[in-house]
Motif scaffolding. Structure first.
Motif, PDB file in Angstrom:
ATOM      1  N   GLU A 131      42.657  49.538  54.422  1.00 33.38           N
ATOM      2  CA  GLU A 131      42.169  50.831  53.944  1.00 33.38           C
ATOM      3  C   GLU A 131      43.382  51.686  53.602  1.00 33.38           C
ATOM      4  O   GLU A 131      44.428  51.564  54.232  1.00 33.38           O
ATOM      5  CB  GLU A 131      41.332  51.548  55.007  1.00 33.38           C
ATOM      6  N   ASP A 132      43.219  52.545  52.610  1.00 38.03           N
ATOM      7  CA  ASP A 132      44.315  53.447  52.266  1.00 38.03           C
ATOM      8  C   ASP A 132      44.060  54.803  52.926  1.00 38.03           C
ATOM      9  O   ASP A 132      42.928  55.129  53.291  1.00 38.03           O
ATOM     10  CB  ASP A 132      44.457  53.571  50.747  1.00 38.03           C
ATOM     11  N   PRO A 133      45.118  55.614  53.094  1.00 40.03           N
ATOM     12  CA  PRO A 133      44.960  56.908  53.762  1.00 40.03           C
ATOM     13  C   PRO A 133      43.926  57.816  53.091  1.00 40.03           C
ATOM     14  O   PRO A 133      43.199  58.525  53.777  1.00 40.03           O
ATOM     15  CB  PRO A 133      46.357  57.531  53.686  1.00 40.03           C
ATOM     16  N   ASP A 134      43.841  57.784  51.756  1.00 40.23           N
ATOM     17  CA  ASP A 134      42.870  58.636  51.059  1.00 40.23           C
ATOM     18  C   ASP A 134      41.440  58.295  51.457  1.00 40.23           C
ATOM     19  O   ASP A 134      40.635  59.179  51.749  1.00 40.23           O
ATOM     20  CB  ASP A 134      43.008  58.493  49.533  1.00 40.23           C
ATOM     21  N   THR A 135      41.107  57.016  51.462  1.00 41.36           N
ATOM     22  CA  THR A 135      39.758  56.590  51.819  1.00 41.36           C
ATOM     23  C   THR A 135      39.429  56.995  53.252  1.00 41.36           C
ATOM     24  O   THR A 135      38.355  57.533  53.530  1.00 41.36           O
ATOM     25  CB  THR A 135      39.608  55.063  51.661  1.00 41.36           C
ATOM     26  N   LEU A 136      40.366  56.748  54.163  1.00 45.72           N
ATOM     27  CA  LEU A 136      40.141  57.120  55.558  1.00 45.72           C
ATOM     28  C   LEU A 136      39.980  58.628  55.699  1.00 45.72           C
ATOM     29  O   LEU A 136      39.131  59.102  56.461  1.00 45.72           O
ATOM     30  CB  LEU A 136      41.294  56.618  56.431  1.00 45.72           C
ATOM     31  N   PHE A 137      40.770  59.392  54.960  1.00 52.50           N
ATOM     32  CA  PHE A 137      40.694  60.847  55.017  1.00 52.50           C
ATOM     33  C   PHE A 137      39.341  61.338  54.503  1.00 52.50           C
ATOM     34  O   PHE A 137      38.667  62.133  55.155  1.00 52.50           O
ATOM     35  CB  PHE A 137      41.842  61.471  54.216  1.00 52.50           C
ATOM     36  N   PHE A 172      48.795  63.671  62.361  1.00 53.92           N
ATOM     37  CA  PHE A 172      47.845  62.643  61.945  1.00 53.92           C
ATOM     38  C   PHE A 172      46.998  62.282  63.161  1.00 53.92           C
ATOM     39  O   PHE A 172      47.547  61.993  64.221  1.00 53.92           O
ATOM     40  CB  PHE A 172      48.556  61.375  61.469  1.00 53.92           C
ATOM     41  N   SER A 173      45.678  62.278  63.008  1.00 54.00           N
ATOM     42  CA  SER A 173      44.773  61.894  64.090  1.00 54.00           C
ATOM     43  C   SER A 173      43.745  60.916  63.548  1.00 54.00           C
ATOM     44  O   SER A 173      43.172  61.141  62.481  1.00 54.00           O
ATOM     45  CB  SER A 173      44.024  63.114  64.641  1.00 54.00           C
ATOM     46  N   ALA A 174      43.513  59.845  64.309  1.00 53.94           N
ATOM     47  CA  ALA A 174      42.497  58.855  63.944  1.00 53.94           C
ATOM     48  C   ALA A 174      42.261  57.955  65.145  1.00 53.94           C
ATOM     49  O   ALA A 174      43.033  57.970  66.109  1.00 53.94           O
ATOM     50  CB  ALA A 174      42.946  58.023  62.746  1.00 53.94           C
ATOM     51  N   ASN A 175      41.208  57.169  65.078  1.00 48.54           N
ATOM     52  CA  ASN A 175      40.989  56.140  66.086  1.00 48.54           C
ATOM     53  C   ASN A 175      41.925  54.970  65.812  1.00 48.54           C
ATOM     54  O   ASN A 175      42.437  54.807  64.697  1.00 48.54           O
ATOM     55  CB  ASN A 175      39.536  55.667  66.073  1.00 48.54           C
ATOM     56  N   SER A 223      42.431  62.416  60.170  1.00 49.49           N
ATOM     57  CA  SER A 223      42.618  63.855  60.054  1.00 49.49           C
ATOM     58  C   SER A 223      44.103  64.125  59.826  1.00 49.49           C
ATOM     59  O   SER A 223      44.955  63.553  60.522  1.00 49.49           O
ATOM     60  CB  SER A 223      42.146  64.548  61.339  1.00 49.49           C
ATOM     61  N   ILE A 224      44.391  64.980  58.860  1.00 50.03           N
ATOM     62  CA  ILE A 224      45.770  65.366  58.570  1.00 50.03           C
ATOM     63  C   ILE A 224      45.822  66.883  58.627  1.00 50.03           C
ATOM     64  O   ILE A 224      45.113  67.562  57.887  1.00 50.03           O
ATOM     65  CB  ILE A 224      46.221  64.854  57.187  1.00 50.03           C
ATOM     66  N   GLU A 225      46.648  67.410  59.523  1.00 49.57           N
ATOM     67  CA  GLU A 225      46.775  68.850  59.701  1.00 49.57           C
ATOM     68  C   GLU A 225      48.230  69.256  59.529  1.00 49.57           C
ATOM     69  O   GLU A 225      49.133  68.490  59.826  1.00 49.57           O
ATOM     70  CB  GLU A 225      46.325  69.257  61.109  1.00 49.57           C
TER      71      GLU A 225
END
Length: 150
Positions: free
Chosen positions: A107-113, A92-95, A119-121
């Motif tokens: 915010e939910d993970p879907d919206t942020l994604f 998981f990567s994000a600011n 970023s989800i790898e």
């Protein structure tokens, strides 16, 4: 609905990440795994989902701070991984602001994604398990702080 204050989107200056990347990263993993183990002990994380995480490795990268936390779920516990190399099953990567907004349920993970802020790898199926587990968490209500009077 969250009782936490509204967290604005922000990005820390690149200087922060340049400095932090040079510091040891294992303290981040210790803090994160302690929090995850506390959440599991409080039954905030569903046991059936936790069973699907067994033996899987994770990396949480906070882009604008330069911080990383590597950990594995094994034997019913989240455990820090002190090696700084090697592939994780899920990354998981994000600011920082995106992670704080997700934690505060702003915010939910879907919206942020889909807004390209998270970023989800890695293993897609594992990513869905973790996402659904995060969505299912029912955070305990914090008592309201009394108003200060003069």
């Amino acid at each position: 609905m969250s009782t936490l204050p509204n967290i604005p989107r922000f990005k820390l200056p690149p200087l922060v990440a340049n400095i932090t990347r040079r510091l040891p990263q294992w303290p981040h993993a210790l803090v994160l795994t302690a929090g995850l183990n506390a959440a599991a002990k409080m039954k905030l994380l569903p046991d059936d989902s936790l069973a699907l995480l067994d033996g899987r490795s994770f990396l949480v990268r906070v882009n604008d701070t330069g911080g990383e936390a590597r950990f594995v779920y094994r034997g019913g516990l989240f455990r820090p991984v002190f090696a700084t190399t090697g592939d994780a099953d899920l990354i998981f990567s994000a600011n920082l602001s995106a992670f704080l907004q997700m934690l505060a349920r702003q915010e939910d993970p879907d919206t942020l994604f889909f807004n390209r802020e998270l970023s989800i790898e890695g293993d897609t199926e594992l990513g869905l398990v973790v996402k659904n587990m995060l969505d299912a968490i029912e955070w305990p209500q914090m008592p309201k702080m009394p108003a200060f009077r003069r």
